[in-house]
Design an enzyme around this catalytic site. Structure first.
Site, PDB file in Angstrom:
ATOM      1  N   CYS A  47       0.808  -1.230   0.000  1.00  0.00           N
ATOM      2  CA  CYS A  47       0.000   0.000   0.000  1.00  0.00           C
ATOM      3  C   CYS A  47       0.837   1.273   0.000  1.00  0.00           C
ATOM      4  O   CYS A  47       0.388   2.302  -0.516  1.00  0.00           O
ATOM      5  CB  CYS A  47      -0.972   0.010   1.178  1.00  0.00           C
ATOM      6  SG  CYS A  47      -0.205  -0.331   2.755  1.00  0.00           S
TER       7      CYS A  47
ATOM      8  N   HIS B  47      -2.539   6.666   3.750  1.00  0.00           N
ATOM      9  CA  HIS B  47      -1.099   6.938   3.806  1.00  0.00           C
ATOM     10  C   HIS B  47      -0.812   8.253   3.066  1.00  0.00           C
ATOM     11  O   HIS B  47      -1.444   8.561   2.045  1.00  0.00           O
ATOM     12  CB  HIS B  47      -0.308   5.832   3.104  1.00  0.00           C
ATOM     13  CG  HIS B  47      -0.253   4.537   3.853  1.00  0.00           C
ATOM     14  ND1 HIS B  47      -0.716   4.369   5.136  1.00  0.00           N
ATOM     15  CD2 HIS B  47       0.264   3.320   3.493  1.00  0.00           C
ATOM     16  CE1 HIS B  47      -0.507   3.120   5.523  1.00  0.00           C
ATOM     17  NE2 HIS B  47       0.082   2.450   4.545  1.00  0.00           N
TER      18      HIS B  47
END
Ligand code: 2RA
Length: 349
Positions: free
Chosen positions: A129, A254
């Site tokens: 990710c 993120h």
């Protein structure tokens, strides 16, 4: 006949987002079979508005399956993705088990979807990710300017460590919320938060310069993934990459601060236009109007958001930018779903 899809790990943090994504995207699937560990088998989950019973992971569950997605830990994928492939399914794996296997393509549809066709092991891998939260935008810049160096600092959300990461951050936050003296003396937050869970230091009221496991020369596994996966996805084995991965007290999404150097001189306006036109990227870049992406605003959305785009003061070949991407959507479930759709498109011609 529409292809049959199996979702392995349907009850986990990414699996849950996957069912939501499968329910909202244009439907390309016939049967969708939900699969999980025997512990979760028998549960009924909703996908595409229908209740489906979760089946226990076993070789027979892959019979008649065209594409099998895996949202499970590395060791489970390592054992079961080849079983699915042997039984005739194309396995699309979201674990770290096969990402750097030269026989397994590592695919981000906006960047290298062609590579999904070359899969000698019957497996296609989905990147980590952290890489995924930046690579769609970086890939668009690389196509235009050819990248030479990538310096990255990540600001990674707790959900990158799974449901346990989310639970620990929420518990710690509750414990520190009402004591207005905390954060003023060394160790006061550490004593207040209790369980550290998957993090090596308190995450509430803190930042932690560590994510993943220890690799060679003091780098973390997350940092090595950013380097190795970026090189593989961009088809650029000589790309110089330096990454520092940091965990921050954010639930999901993120963020990354990137300094990217190219073969040619760049200008921020052209880069901004190019990113705005790139599929899967949204530019939000007006600092004077406090317009830039933040995890709190981006969470739950699909694109990679880019802001703070500027040419480096001291190098006309470099850009500095700030990116945010939902680590459970594009960072995991969405990209896996997109790869599966590429394969489905190929199967149905
Ligand atoms: C993390 N990238 O954020 C990882 C999850 N695979 O911890």
């Amino acid at each position: 006949r529409l292809p049959t899809l199996a979702v392995v790990g349907a009850t986990g943090a990414v699996g849950t987002v996957m069912l939501d994504i499968l329910s909202s995207r244009e439907n390309v699937w016939g049967e969708i079979r939900l699969v999980a560990s025997p512990r979760s088998a028998g549960k009924r989950l909703t996908v595409r508005g229908e209740e489906v019973e979760v089946q226990p992971l076993a070789p027979e569950v892959f019979d008649g399956v065209d594409v099998a997605m895996f949202d499970v830990p590395d060791e489970v994928s390592k054992e079961w993705a080849p079983v699915a492939a042997e039984r005739g399914a194309v396995a699309v794996d979201n674990s770290g088990a096969f990402r750097m296997d030269p026989q397994v393509p590592l695919v981000v549809p906006e960047v290298n979807s062609d590579q999904a066709r070359e899969r000698p092991r019957g497996i296609v891998s989905n990147p980590n990710c952290t890489t995924l939260s930046m690579i769609v935008a970086i890939g668009a810049l690389h196509r235009a300017y050819r990248l030479t160096d990538l310096f990255v600092a990540s600001y990674q959300a707790a959900s990158g460590s799974g449901q346990e990461g989310i639970d620990v951050l929420r518990d710690q936050t509750e414990k520190v919320a009402s004591d207005r003296t905390l954060g003023t003396r060394p160790g006061d937050v550490r004593s207040a938060v209790g369980e550290l869970g998957p993090f090596p230091a308190p995450l509430a009221l803190n930042v932690v310069p560590w994510a993943g496991s220890l690799k060679e020369d003091g780098h973390s596994s997350e940092e090595m993934k950013v380097r190795n996966e970026s090189r593989k996805i961009l088809g650029h084995p000589d790309l110089r990459v330096a990454a520092t991965c940091v965990r921050v007290p954010v639930i999901t999404t993120h963020a990354l601060s990137v300094h990217a150097t190219f073969d040619t001189e760049v200008d921020a306006g052209t880069a901004r236009d190019l990113l705005a036109a790139a599929p899967g990227v949204v530019v939000q870049d007006d600092p004077a109007g406090a317009e830039f992406p933040t995890p709190a605003d981006v969470v739950g959305t699909d694109p990679t958001w880019v802001g703070r785009i500027r040419r480096s003061v001291d190098d006309p070949k470099s850009l500095d930018l700030f990116l945010c991407g939902d680590n459970l959507r594009k960072g995991a479930a969405l990209n896996t779903a997109q790869i599966a759709e590429v394969v489905a498109g190929e199967l149905t011609g």
